[in-house]
Write an enzyme that holds these catalytic residues in place. Structure first.
Site, PDB file in Angstrom:
ATOM      1  N   LYS A 178      12.577 -22.403  34.541  1.00 51.82           N
ATOM      2  CA  LYS A 178      13.746 -22.456  35.411  1.00 51.82           C
ATOM      3  C   LYS A 178      13.266 -22.701  36.833  1.00 51.82           C
ATOM      4  O   LYS A 178      12.539 -21.889  37.405  1.00 51.82           O
ATOM      5  CB  LYS A 178      14.520 -21.142  35.317  1.00 51.82           C
ATOM      6  CG  LYS A 178      15.710 -21.094  36.268  1.00 51.82           C
ATOM      7  CD  LYS A 178      16.571 -19.868  36.031  1.00 51.82           C
ATOM      8  CE  LYS A 178      17.685 -19.783  37.058  1.00 51.82           C
ATOM      9  NZ  LYS A 178      18.543 -18.606  36.866  1.00 51.82           N
ATOM     10  N   ARG A 188      26.700 -20.731  42.547  1.00 55.15           N
ATOM     11  CA  ARG A 188      26.690 -19.557  43.445  1.00 55.15           C
ATOM     12  C   ARG A 188      28.071 -19.335  44.047  1.00 55.15           C
ATOM     13  O   ARG A 188      28.437 -18.193  44.347  1.00 55.15           O
ATOM     14  CB  ARG A 188      25.576 -19.714  44.476  1.00 55.15           C
ATOM     15  CG  ARG A 188      24.231 -19.651  43.745  1.00 55.15           C
ATOM     16  CD  ARG A 188      22.990 -19.591  44.591  1.00 55.15           C
ATOM     17  NE  ARG A 188      21.819 -19.700  43.709  1.00 55.15           N
ATOM     18  CZ  ARG A 188      20.598 -19.985  44.111  1.00 55.15           C
ATOM     19  NH1 ARG A 188      20.366 -20.186  45.393  1.00 55.15           N
ATOM     20  NH2 ARG A 188      19.615 -20.058  43.251  1.00 55.15           N
ATOM     21  N   ARG A 199      15.184 -18.115  45.966  1.00 53.32           N
ATOM     22  CA  ARG A 199      14.558 -17.483  44.803  1.00 53.32           C
ATOM     23  C   ARG A 199      13.166 -18.061  44.543  1.00 53.32           C
ATOM     24  O   ARG A 199      12.684 -18.037  43.417  1.00 53.32           O
ATOM     25  CB  ARG A 199      15.416 -17.719  43.564  1.00 53.32           C
ATOM     26  CG  ARG A 199      16.862 -17.292  43.678  1.00 53.32           C
ATOM     27  CD  ARG A 199      17.453 -17.073  42.295  1.00 53.32           C
ATOM     28  NE  ARG A 199      18.897 -17.072  42.255  1.00 53.32           N
ATOM     29  CZ  ARG A 199      19.680 -16.120  42.775  1.00 53.32           C
ATOM     30  NH1 ARG A 199      19.149 -15.112  43.440  1.00 53.32           N
ATOM     31  NH2 ARG A 199      20.997 -16.210  42.661  1.00 53.32           N
ATOM     32  N   GLU A 215       4.947 -21.460  31.543  1.00 57.27           N
ATOM     33  CA  GLU A 215       5.991 -20.421  31.441  1.00 57.27           C
ATOM     34  C   GLU A 215       6.609 -20.415  30.037  1.00 57.27           C
ATOM     35  O   GLU A 215       6.926 -19.361  29.494  1.00 57.27           O
ATOM     36  CB  GLU A 215       7.081 -20.666  32.495  1.00 57.27           C
ATOM     37  CG  GLU A 215       6.633 -20.412  33.923  1.00 57.27           C
ATOM     38  CD  GLU A 215       6.655 -18.936  34.294  1.00 57.27           C
ATOM     39  OE1 GLU A 215       7.013 -18.097  33.441  1.00 57.27           O
ATOM     40  OE2 GLU A 215       6.308 -18.613  35.443  1.00 57.27           O
ATOM     41  N   LYS A 230      15.582 -25.774  32.729  1.00 56.07           N
ATOM     42  CA  LYS A 230      16.757 -25.769  33.590  1.00 56.07           C
ATOM     43  C   LYS A 230      16.377 -26.048  35.027  1.00 56.07           C
ATOM     44  O   LYS A 230      15.409 -25.449  35.488  1.00 56.07           O
ATOM     45  CB  LYS A 230      17.398 -24.381  33.476  1.00 56.07           C
ATOM     46  CG  LYS A 230      18.550 -24.124  34.396  1.00 56.07           C
ATOM     47  CD  LYS A 230      18.966 -22.688  34.279  1.00 56.07           C
ATOM     48  CE  LYS A 230      20.064 -22.431  35.295  1.00 56.07           C
ATOM     49  NZ  LYS A 230      20.393 -21.039  35.405  1.00 56.07           N
ATOM     50  N   SER A 256      25.449 -26.425  37.225  1.00 53.38           N
ATOM     51  CA  SER A 256      26.675 -26.623  38.004  1.00 53.38           C
ATOM     52  C   SER A 256      26.631 -27.866  38.903  1.00 53.38           C
ATOM     53  O   SER A 256      27.589 -28.628  38.957  1.00 53.38           O
ATOM     54  CB  SER A 256      26.955 -25.379  38.842  1.00 53.38           C
ATOM     55  OG  SER A 256      25.848 -25.076  39.691  1.00 53.38           O
ATOM     56  N   TYR A 295      29.018 -27.534  31.232  1.00 50.51           N
ATOM     57  CA  TYR A 295      30.410 -27.217  31.559  1.00 50.51           C
ATOM     58  C   TYR A 295      31.352 -28.262  30.967  1.00 50.51           C
ATOM     59  O   TYR A 295      32.561 -28.086  30.988  1.00 50.51           O
ATOM     60  CB  TYR A 295      30.583 -27.110  33.087  1.00 50.51           C
ATOM     61  CG  TYR A 295      29.698 -26.024  33.674  1.00 50.51           C
ATOM     62  CD1 TYR A 295      30.119 -24.701  33.692  1.00 50.51           C
ATOM     63  CD2 TYR A 295      28.412 -26.314  34.152  1.00 50.51           C
ATOM     64  CE1 TYR A 295      29.299 -23.693  34.196  1.00 50.51           C
ATOM     65  CE2 TYR A 295      27.589 -25.319  34.652  1.00 50.51           C
ATOM     66  CZ  TYR A 295      28.045 -24.006  34.670  1.00 50.51           C
ATOM     67  OH  TYR A 295      27.219 -23.014  35.149  1.00 50.51           O
TER      68      TYR A 295
END
Ligand code: PBG
Length: 311
Positions: A178, A188, A199, A215, A230, A256, A295
């Site tokens: 990610k 957000r 982040r 990872e 992602k 998003s 979505y």
């Protein structure tokens, strides 16, 4: 006849937002067509998803109150846990009800973990909270836990907590690769994030391909049942690398910002919405994703049922 990749509704997962205290669904301005559901509007939306034949839904909670420890995520009466029980009831066996296991929607500082006395994200203290959150979500009826917080050791910690509490059969979806991405911007808004800063101390550097694969390997070793890359479109190389080595299913998240770009360009008449949705998800599948969070899941499933964009 010569097509190497085809799309099917069963491999689509719809992310959904549920807002505490809302009396009717609230539109998300930066994601036209997406709403924050109420506990009352959720069952119908789940039934619509089931009727479209999609494989699952991924639930995110939007709490009224936040605090430093993200207690709303652990509280059995927290919005995400209540929504999970409601969704599971509406879904029956028609689709897989999945939950976001991360603190960012529940913390007043907006980070995915708890902070130490210097204000830095405390990885290992966060794992303790994730263990409790996992048990709360499992008890609420989640059928797949989506670990999106990017804390080191989170898969092993949650697996251990689940196995010790009679949830040995509950699978873990690890958001493994990610990246710290600008494409999360509209999300957000959707969860009314209170994040100040960024982040980048726990999400991946967008320039790093090898690290993404590392990872993934760590999460598989810790017991991940599904691994995820992602965002999707800007990370198809990482997705392809992952698909080449993964012994477990590989998913990708069309996030998003990817949704909003397509929605905005299509609303302006600059691209064909149906064809663009189809092509982007097809590309993500071609790169190696077995399933895709998007979505557009219901819209795409309905388009496929009608024969696809060429029908
Ligand atoms: C963390 C989480 C995020 C998204 C999914 N899970 C936000 C973040 O990492 O900032 C983003 C999804 C999207 O942009 O659609 N709970």
């Amino acid at each position: 006849m010569v097509s190497e990749t085809r799309l099917h509704p069963a491999e689509l997962v719809l992310p959904m937002f549920v807002r505490e205290g809302a009396t009717e669904p609230v539109p998300i301005v930066s994601m036209p067509g997406v709403v924050q559901h109420t506990l009352e509007s959720l069952p119908r939306a789940v039934e619509e998803a089931a009727a479209a034949g999609i494989g699952g839904i991924m639930l995110f909670g939007v709490p009224e109150k936040k605090d430093g420890r993200g207690s709303g995520g652990v509280d059995p009466a927290g919005i995400l846990n209540l929504a999970t029980t409601v969704a599971a009831g509406a879904a029956g066996d028609a689709l897989v009800v999945q939950t976001d296991l991360c603190l960012d929607e529940f913390t007043d500082h907006g980070h995915c973990g708890v902070l130490d006395s210097d204000g830095r994200v405390d990885n290992d203290a966060t794992l303790e909270v994730y263990r409790d959150m996992a048990l709360a979500q499992a008890t609420a009826g989640s059928q797949l836990l989506g670990l999106s917080g990017m804390m080191d050791g989170q898969v092993a910690a949650v697996r251990d907590a689940l196995d010790g509490a009679g949830f040995a059969d509950l699978p873990i979806l690890a958001y493994s690769a990610k990246y710290a991405s600008a494409f999360y911007g509209p999300f957000r808004d959707a969860v009314q994030s209170s994040l100040v800063g960024n982040r980048r101390t726990y999400q991946l550097n967008p320039g790093n391909r090898r690290e993404g694969l590392r990872e993934v390997e760590l999460d598989i070793a810790e017991g991940a049942d599904i691994v995820m890359v992602k965002p999707a479109m800007s990370y198809l190389d990482v997705l392809s690398d992952t698909a080449a080595i993964s012994p477990v299913p590989v998913w990708a998240y069309q996030v998003s910002g990817e949704y909003s770009m397509i929605a905005a360009a299509a609303a302006n008449g600059w691209i064909d919405r149906e064809r663009t949705i189809y092509e982007t998800v097809l590309g993500i599948r071609r790169a190696g994703a077995d399933a895709v969070l998007t979505y557009f899941a219901i819209e795409l499933a309905q388009s496929l049922a009608a024969g696809g964009p060429d029908a």
